[in-house]
Design an enzyme around this catalytic site. Sequence first.
Site, PDB file in Angstrom:
ATOM      1  N   ASP A  92       0.817  -1.156   0.043  1.00  0.00           N
ATOM      2  CA  ASP A  92      -0.055  -0.019  -0.054  1.00  0.00           C
ATOM      3  C   ASP A  92       0.734   1.260   0.155  1.00  0.00           C
ATOM      4  O   ASP A  92       2.125   1.146   0.475  1.00  0.00           O
ATOM      5  CB  ASP A  92      -0.897  -0.144   1.228  1.00  0.00           C
ATOM      6  CG  ASP A  92      -2.041   1.117   1.232  1.00  0.00           C
ATOM      7  OD1 ASP A  92      -2.081   1.628   0.022  1.00  0.00           O
ATOM      8  OD2 ASP A  92      -2.530   1.010   1.820  1.00  0.00           O
ATOM      9  N   ASP A 265      -7.818  -6.947   0.971  1.00  0.00           N
ATOM     10  CA  ASP A 265      -6.906  -7.149   2.108  1.00  0.00           C
ATOM     11  C   ASP A 265      -7.486  -6.765   3.133  1.00  0.00           C
ATOM     12  O   ASP A 265      -8.490  -5.981   3.268  1.00  0.00           O
ATOM     13  CB  ASP A 265      -5.732  -6.272   1.635  1.00  0.00           C
ATOM     14  CG  ASP A 265      -5.850  -5.026   2.394  1.00  0.00           C
ATOM     15  OD1 ASP A 265      -6.671  -4.108   1.698  1.00  0.00           O
ATOM     16  OD2 ASP A 265      -5.545  -4.579   3.334  1.00  0.00           O
ATOM     17  N   CYS A 303     -13.295 -26.905   9.249  1.00  0.00           N
ATOM     18  CA  CYS A 303     -12.036 -26.340   8.756  1.00  0.00           C
ATOM     19  C   CYS A 303     -10.855 -27.564   8.578  1.00  0.00           C
ATOM     20  O   CYS A 303     -10.886 -28.406   9.586  1.00  0.00           O
ATOM     21  CB  CYS A 303     -11.462 -25.272   9.408  1.00  0.00           C
ATOM     22  SG  CYS A 303      -9.889 -24.717   9.180  1.00  0.00           S
ATOM     23  N   CYS A 305      -7.653 -26.979   8.331  1.00  0.00           N
ATOM     24  CA  CYS A 305      -6.447 -26.560   8.759  1.00  0.00           C
ATOM     25  C   CYS A 305      -5.609 -27.196  10.056  1.00  0.00           C
ATOM     26  O   CYS A 305      -6.299 -28.008  10.638  1.00  0.00           O
ATOM     27  CB  CYS A 305      -6.418 -25.088   9.085  1.00  0.00           C
ATOM     28  SG  CYS A 305      -6.701 -24.597  10.622  1.00  0.00           S
ATOM     29  N   CYS A 308      -7.065 -26.787  13.397  1.00  0.00           N
ATOM     30  CA  CYS A 308      -8.306 -27.549  13.878  1.00  0.00           C
ATOM     31  C   CYS A 308      -8.030 -28.847  13.987  1.00  0.00           C
ATOM     32  O   CYS A 308      -8.785 -29.665  14.420  1.00  0.00           O
ATOM     33  CB  CYS A 308      -9.385 -27.199  12.866  1.00  0.00           C
ATOM     34  SG  CYS A 308      -9.982 -25.397  12.758  1.00  0.00           S
ATOM     35  N   HIS A 334      -5.293 -20.157  11.789  1.00  0.00           N
ATOM     36  CA  HIS A 334      -6.621 -20.505  11.505  1.00  0.00           C
ATOM     37  C   HIS A 334      -7.496 -19.668  10.825  1.00  0.00           C
ATOM     38  O   HIS A 334      -7.934 -19.909   9.657  1.00  0.00           O
ATOM     39  CB  HIS A 334      -7.211 -21.138  12.694  1.00  0.00           C
ATOM     40  CG  HIS A 334      -8.968 -21.114  12.343  1.00  0.00           C
ATOM     41  ND1 HIS A 334      -9.377 -22.338  11.792  1.00  0.00           N
ATOM     42  CD2 HIS A 334      -9.952 -20.180  12.577  1.00  0.00           C
ATOM     43  CE1 HIS A 334     -10.519 -21.999  11.718  1.00  0.00           C
ATOM     44  NE2 HIS A 334     -10.941 -20.915  12.244  1.00  0.00           N
TER      45      HIS A 334
END
Lengths: 366, 366
Positions: A92, A265, A303, A305, A308, A334
């Site tokens: 940015d 974002d 989830c 991931c 998890c 997560h």
Amino acid sequence: MTPGRFRLLATSGGARRATLELAHGSVETPAFMPVGTSATVKALTPRDLRETGTQIVLSNTYHLWLRPGRETLLAAGGLHRFMAWDRPILTDSGGFQIFSLESRRTLDDDGVTFRSHLDGSLHRFTPENVLGFQEALGVDIAMVLDECIKLPATPAAVGDSVRRTTVWARRAAQTWRRGPTALFAIVQGGLDEGARARSAAELVALDTTGYAIGGLSVGETRAEMAHVARFTAAQLPPDKPRYLMGVGTVRDLIAGIDCGIDMFDCVYPTRSGRHGRALTRSGELNLYNAGFTRDFGPLDPTCSCEVCATYSRAYLAHLFRAQELLGMRLLSYHNVCVLEALMRDARAAIDADAWAAFRAANDAGT
Amino acid sequence: MTPGRFRLLATSGGARRATLELAHGSVETPAFMPVGTSATVKALTPRDLRETGTQIVLSNTYHLWLRPGRETLLAAGGLHRFMAWDRPILTDSGGFQIFSLESRRTLDDDGVTFRSHLDGSLHRFTPENVLGFQEALGVDIAMVLDECIKLPATPAAVGDSVRRTTVWARRAAQTWRRGPTALFAIVQGGLDEGARARSAAELVALDTTGYAIGGLSVGETRAEMAHVARFTAAQLPPDKPRYLMGVGTVRDLIAGIDCGIDMFDCVYPTRSGRHGRALTRSGELNLYNAGFTRDFGPLDPTCSCEVCATYSRAYLAHLFRAQELLGMRLLSYHNVCVLEALMRDARAAIDADAWAAFRAANDAGT
């Protein structure tokens, strides 16, 4: 690989599916960019980010300029090498941060002079030196210096911001090297359709790589944001990427994709994670809630991931109550996984021309 | 696998090389145990710990008792499942923490009553309930409740501490189930050889799995610690593991191994890491030193860990200056790697009967 090449692969309803080629690799869109303000996505390593499916991260010119500073970043061989991330980076411009400084900055038509929030030292940003800094860092996408105003704003303030943002974007486009670093201009205009249309038209004429919609997610209502995002997206050329800045939540991402936005974002997943709030597609969980202290199920049963798969809600709740760093780290991981998986699934839904059903199934989230 | 079985494989000078079989796997000694006070080695995951070569971690009865508490830990299926660590765990008894509370505890011959540092609630530890707690948690090694005194101490205070520690260890040994959880008694006695010898003899008679040397690394000089550790180790049976509590630094680990110690624990690598201090075998680096801000070399050129392979000193220095969580995480990881690699190399040196040369090459460290 042609940096900046944008290939539209499919549409479904208002949603678009595309590939954006950049110097450090391709980005499949719609894409969510985790925020690494100071050359680190807070608490996460590049390896973590790859595991989450992150394709591109956002960093920030204002913060990097002040610390570690240009000389260190150049001596390191650029931002990618400094932070050990080899996939694309968007920086940015720092406009948002500088205009948040208020009493610490003086604006003129040529640029803006400001005092560092770290040590009070005096600095000056111009459209040229901000772009030059980003190009020198070797980032994949540079953002033009823009004037971002607070909402609500008077028509005069909106008009001034659009005018100055166009002038500055023009100067940036003229100095832009058109090398490995792509350039995005930022549409301003507050909540005013006329101002948004004028800003978009003036910036489209500059033929930058892509276009961001700025000045939203700054306090307006969700309906206002969705309306302005949809209106503004429609003013932008279909063959260039569109980036809605500062978004977001599951619901806002779905709404943004529905408006034909390609990139997003937000600090939301990592900031929430550091504060004990877990994202799921059906809402947020606050790990400080007493109900979680004996809940030995996974954080988010939907989830896949590693967090998890490995830890219970009770353990994560314990980490937050004990103020353990590991809790912030695991929840940040997560939360980024949730948003990256959402985008992956959104891309698959658009590819399958099943966007409407996907949107309906996911717009109840946080 | 016979929990508690200790096989002495080699000696070299004063150093010993052995394998200790435990319920969750074997530990090759000499071994260093990172500290996970509240069921987490601060900032690190079990996966990280496996990568560092950690074989066994230490957690703490006092802290776990107060938070998350017995009911939660039992409902989780024990400490291993709660913290998702499947290798051995040793839990300290909490004696050290309780005796540090001073004004918040009342000692009697039967046990100790104390107020939680978290919420002021009243709790009572006895030799029996502390061991029962550790066995219920399913840890691999439980420590007896001991009375740990501050140094310097009067002969009377040292004598009282030895007497009470023996009585309590005897009661613990009587209640010990001799199941999957092994039991270590803790030799006290301050800096007094007579008291240490008496404590050791009384505890050896109890035939526990192993013996710890407690009450050191609490403010005495390095020479005093080495002297007492060597003297005390010589009072312990050669066929059982010896654990020097609260050690340590590279130099103290080398000195401890040289005394015939098999196991060590210390918060030093993780606490140093959170404060910007990097361990190397030849000394500590303070990442806040100005010299590191433009140093693009690896943190420790002799280290093969992922942090040293991935990031520069300049980047790590930046993370600490910017107060980024990632810095604490990465330095904790590296520091544990350094100590685990030191122990691995020490084991290889003892196997090769080359301990004296290894000791000479490494005793200049932190």
